[in-house]
Motif scaffolding. Structure first.
Motif, PDB file in Angstrom:
ATOM      1  N   SER A  19       0.824  -1.209   0.000  1.00 11.83           N
ATOM      2  CA  SER A  19       0.000   0.000   0.000  1.00 11.83           C
ATOM      3  C   SER A  19       0.858   1.259   0.000  1.00 11.83           C
ATOM      4  O   SER A  19       0.602   2.206  -0.747  1.00 11.83           O
ATOM      5  CB  SER A  19      -0.933   0.023   1.221  1.00 11.83           C
ATOM      6  OG  SER A  19      -1.823  -1.053   1.178  1.00 11.83           O
ATOM      7  N   ILE A  20       1.884   1.280   0.844  1.00  8.14           N
ATOM      8  CA  ILE A  20       2.759   2.457   0.927  1.00  8.14           C
ATOM      9  C   ILE A  20       3.547   2.624  -0.368  1.00  8.14           C
ATOM     10  O   ILE A  20       3.669   3.735  -0.896  1.00  8.14           O
ATOM     11  CB  ILE A  20       3.697   2.365   2.150  1.00  8.14           C
ATOM     12  CG1 ILE A  20       2.871   2.455   3.438  1.00  8.14           C
ATOM     13  CG2 ILE A  20       4.744   3.476   2.108  1.00  8.14           C
ATOM     14  CD1 ILE A  20       3.669   2.180   4.699  1.00  8.14           C
ATOM     15  N   ALA A  87       1.812   1.167  14.275  1.00  8.55           N
ATOM     16  CA  ALA A  87       0.439   1.039  14.754  1.00  8.55           C
ATOM     17  C   ALA A  87       0.440   0.792  16.250  1.00  8.55           C
ATOM     18  O   ALA A  87      -0.604   0.725  16.884  1.00  8.55           O
ATOM     19  CB  ALA A  87      -0.270  -0.105  14.033  1.00  8.55           C
ATOM     20  N   ASP A  88       1.628   0.657  16.830  1.00  7.29           N
ATOM     21  CA  ASP A  88       1.791   0.378  18.250  1.00  7.29           C
ATOM     22  C   ASP A  88       1.380   1.597  19.071  1.00  7.29           C
ATOM     23  O   ASP A  88       2.036   2.638  19.014  1.00  7.29           O
ATOM     24  CB  ASP A  88       3.244   0.011  18.539  1.00  7.29           C
ATOM     25  CG  ASP A  88       3.501  -0.356  19.988  1.00  7.29           C
ATOM     26  OD1 ASP A  88       2.565  -0.302  20.813  1.00  7.29           O
ATOM     27  OD2 ASP A  88       4.658  -0.699  20.305  1.00  7.29           O
ATOM     28  N   LYS A 105       0.098   4.775  12.327  1.00  9.22           N
ATOM     29  CA  LYS A 105      -0.844   4.145  11.402  1.00  9.22           C
ATOM     30  C   LYS A 105      -2.232   4.168  12.017  1.00  9.22           C
ATOM     31  O   LYS A 105      -2.345   4.062  13.234  1.00  9.22           O
ATOM     32  CB  LYS A 105      -0.444   2.685  11.149  1.00  9.22           C
ATOM     33  CG  LYS A 105       0.885   2.479  10.465  1.00  9.22           C
ATOM     34  CD  LYS A 105       1.138   0.974  10.373  1.00  9.22           C
ATOM     35  CE  LYS A 105       2.508   0.616   9.932  1.00  9.22           C
ATOM     36  NZ  LYS A 105       2.757  -0.825   9.941  1.00  9.22           N
ATOM     37  N   PRO A 106      -3.266   4.245  11.250  1.00  5.21           N
ATOM     38  CA  PRO A 106      -3.289   4.439   9.806  1.00  5.21           C
ATOM     39  C   PRO A 106      -3.085   5.921   9.455  1.00  5.21           C
ATOM     40  O   PRO A 106      -3.380   6.805  10.253  1.00  5.21           O
ATOM     41  CB  PRO A 106      -4.685   3.971   9.413  1.00  5.21           C
ATOM     42  CG  PRO A 106      -5.527   4.265  10.606  1.00  5.21           C
ATOM     43  CD  PRO A 106      -4.623   4.079  11.800  1.00  5.21           C
ATOM     44  N   PHE A 107      -2.592   6.156   8.264  1.00  5.39           N
ATOM     45  CA  PHE A 107      -2.392   7.527   7.793  1.00  5.39           C
ATOM     46  C   PHE A 107      -2.741   7.573   6.305  1.00  5.39           C
ATOM     47  O   PHE A 107      -2.754   6.547   5.625  1.00  5.39           O
ATOM     48  CB  PHE A 107      -0.955   8.003   8.024  1.00  5.39           C
ATOM     49  CG  PHE A 107       0.085   7.016   7.590  1.00  5.39           C
ATOM     50  CD1 PHE A 107       0.450   6.899   6.250  1.00  5.39           C
ATOM     51  CD2 PHE A 107       0.706   6.201   8.513  1.00  5.39           C
ATOM     52  CE1 PHE A 107       1.400   5.975   5.846  1.00  5.39           C
ATOM     53  CE2 PHE A 107       1.668   5.279   8.121  1.00  5.39           C
ATOM     54  CZ  PHE A 107       2.011   5.167   6.784  1.00  5.39           C
ATOM     55  N   GLY A 108      -3.010   8.751   5.826  1.00  7.55           N
ATOM     56  CA  GLY A 108      -3.355   8.936   4.426  1.00  7.55           C
ATOM     57  C   GLY A 108      -2.169   9.413   3.612  1.00  7.55           C
ATOM     58  O   GLY A 108      -1.083   9.685   4.148  1.00  7.55           O
ATOM     59  N   ALA A 109      -2.386   9.541   2.325  1.00  5.04           N
ATOM     60  CA  ALA A 109      -1.329   9.922   1.394  1.00  5.04           C
ATOM     61  C   ALA A 109      -0.723  11.279   1.737  1.00  5.04           C
ATOM     62  O   ALA A 109       0.494  11.436   1.791  1.00  5.04           O
ATOM     63  CB  ALA A 109      -1.869   9.929  -0.033  1.00  5.04           C
TER      64      ALA A 109
END
Length: 129
Positions: A19-20, A87-88, A105-109
């Motif tokens: 995804s990244i 995500a921790d 995480k989660p993060f957007g573009a």
């Protein structure tokens, strides 16, 4: 964002990694290298290829954490910019390497691209994006 920067993305979760990489590949001018874990990342860092930015997950399978990978990256390539992702919920900004940018995480573009720009600004050798 127009650039000719190479970004090493390190994560042991194949879906997150893909995804990244897809997100960054879609951004104009980025070349991405994917590393599925610390061993793979070390191989790329020892190689001859130029790497401008490392985006690494803190928690990786195996004995070496993403923080260790980032520390080694800075030792081997002093001008590398660092973005640490996790995500921790127990991890905090103070846990990362001194000049790294912390991203949960989660993060957007846009958030990821902003973190990459910020990390590069922290390394004087890099041109601004």
């Amino acid at each position: 964002m127009s650039t000719n920067k190479t970004i090493l993305v390190v994560d042991d979760d194949a879906l997150v990694l893909e995804s990244i990489v897809l997100l960054l590949s879609a951004a104009d001018g980025f070349e991405t290298i994917s590393a599925r874990g610390s061993t793979d990342a070390a191989g790329h860092l020892h190689g001859p290829r130029s790497i401008d930015v490392i985006v690494a997950d803190i928690v990786l399978a195996g004995p070496i954490s993403g923080l260790d990978v980032c520390r080694k990256a800075i030792e081997q390539r002093p001008s590398i910019a660092v973005v640490v992702i996790t995500a921790d919920t127990e991890a905090h900004r103070t846990d990362i390497v001194e000049r790294g940018v912390f991203l949960r995480k989660p993060f957007g573009a846009e958030t990821l691209l902003a973190a990459i720009r910020q990390s590069m600004e922290q390394v004087p050798e890099h041109d601004a994006l």
